[in-house]
Design an enzyme around this catalytic site. Structure first.
Site, PDB file in Angstrom:
ATOM      1  CB  THR A 114      -1.221   0.262   1.254  1.00 39.11           C
ATOM      2  OG1 THR A 114      -1.583   0.859   0.978  1.00 39.11           O
ATOM      3  CG2 THR A 114      -0.452  -0.260   2.640  1.00 39.11           C
ATOM      4  CE  LYS A 115       3.167   2.102   4.846  1.00 42.52           C
ATOM      5  NZ  LYS A 115       3.096   3.026   5.860  1.00 42.52           N
ATOM      6  CG  ASP A 116       3.523   1.439  -4.480  1.00 44.25           C
ATOM      7  OD1 ASP A 116       4.932   1.043  -4.162  1.00 44.25           O
ATOM      8  OD2 ASP A 116       3.499   0.136  -5.678  1.00 44.25           O
TER       9      ASP A 116
ATOM     10  CB  THR B  74       7.441   3.779   3.811  1.00 38.54           C
ATOM     11  OG1 THR B  74       6.326   3.224   4.258  1.00 38.54           O
ATOM     12  CG2 THR B  74       7.663   5.414   2.768  1.00 38.54           C
TER      13      THR B  74
END
Length: 346
Positions: free
Chosen positions: A47-49, A79
């Site tokens: 999800t850090k994209d 991240t």
């Protein structure tokens, strides 16, 4: 006439629009319908994209980040990988201060993505000069033309999910979700998504997953920082020994704490029951959902959306290693090693 080639210009165009997948077996013992928002479908496998691209492009738009600059960040690994990936495409140098708790797989990936990595001791206070927070700050002060992303205290972390994850979930569910659940580390994912969903329907229940050894749950309940809550734990990507301003506690209804051991076994269970080879934090998220279900949080009309934020490939030396699980004391009569799965033919 020949059709044009259909292709993406680069991997960054693949960020977002991740699928919602129904969980069919792992939650069978509980009432309700359970759906996973599987963020490993992002090109950086987490999800850090979303925040990496959003924060960097906002810095470019505002003129803060210029060609030849250096991006600096603290990270438990995901991240950092996303920032390194965006840096490769956009031509920035990338320096990452990483917790020693991060898996060897993650650190190797960061290095091979071209980032310079500083591995900092995990079990020191946030204001210790050796902590990854302080190391990143020092490097930012020393390196001219550097930009410190500072995800724990950056409002753009929340905005990234308000503008992407929240709208995606609302559209994918046609607004029929009743509960939204996510692990809380920096707090950006749960806060930004929850803000959007609660604006659409204030009755959506937002539930956060925290780790034993973290201060987040008690702070949410009391608004007091209690150092007595802090002790070492193994899960990466959730919980904290400080209070991130990227967490909007007002949009979260309740927190549930999970243990290292239960979360590790649940990550393995996700593979065996759903075919989802996801990471330690995803195991923690599902473990939190299970515990909430046991407490009667859901009924047969519940539509529960769970963010599963990471990929199992980054935990091969941890939760998917029998040796590591044995070293942690995570195998017992209830959870035994199945030695018959691998057989060598001589």
């Amino acid at each position: 006439m020949r059709e044009e080639i259909r292709a993406y210009n680069n991997v960054l165009e693949l960020i977002g629009d991740t699928p919602l997948i129904k969980l069919n077996r792992i939650m069978n013992d509980f009432p309700g319908n359970y759906y996973a928002k599987v963020e490993s479908f992002n090109p950086g496998h987490s999800t850090k994209d979303r925040i990496a691209l959003y924060i960097i492009e906002e810095a470019e738009r505002k003129g803060i980040l210029k060609p030849g600059d250096t991006i600096i960040e603290t990270t438990s690994g995901n991240t950092g990988f996303s920032l390194a990936m965006v840096s490769v495409i956009k031509g920035y140098d990338c320096i990452l201060a990483v917790s020693s708790k991060s898996s060897k797989d993650k650190i190797a990936m960061l290095k091979n993505m071209g980032a310079k990595v500083y591995v900092c001791p995990a079990h020191v206070s946030a204001d210790d000069p050796r902590s990854y927070y302080q190391v990143a700050k020092r490097l930012h002060e020393e390196i001219k033309g550097s930009v410190y992303i500072n995800q724990y205290f950056n409002e753009l972390n929340i905005d990234a999910h308000y503008n992407s994850t929240g709208p995606e979930i609302w559209e994918q569910t046609n607004g029929k979700l009743t509960h939204f659940i996510a692990c809380c580390g920096t707090g950006g994912t749960i806060s930004g998504t929850a803000r959007f969903l609660k604006e659409k329907n204030s009755n959506v229940r937002v539930l956060g997953v925290d780790a034993y050894g973290s201060v987040i749950k008690k702070y949410h309940e009391t608004r007091e920082f209690d150092e007595e809550e802090i002790y070492p734990y193994r899960i990466e990507g959730l919980g904290k020994n400080l209070i991130p301003t990227a967490t909007d506690f007002d949009v979260i209804d309740k927190f549930e704490k999970v243990s290292d051991e239960d979360s590790a076994h649940t990550a393995r269970e996700l593979v065996k029951k759903e075919g989802l080879f996801l990471g330690y934090t995803s195991g923690a998220a599902i473990q939190g959902v299970k515990q909430l279900a046991e407490q009667g949080e859901f009924d047969e009309n519940s539509n529960v959306i769970i963010i599963l934020p990471d990929h199992g490939s980054r935990y091969m030396s941890k939760v998917f290693s029998d040796d590591w699980m044995t070293e942690q004391g995570f195998f017992d009569s209830k959870n035994e090693i199945d030695a018959t799965k691998v057989q060598f033919i001589k």
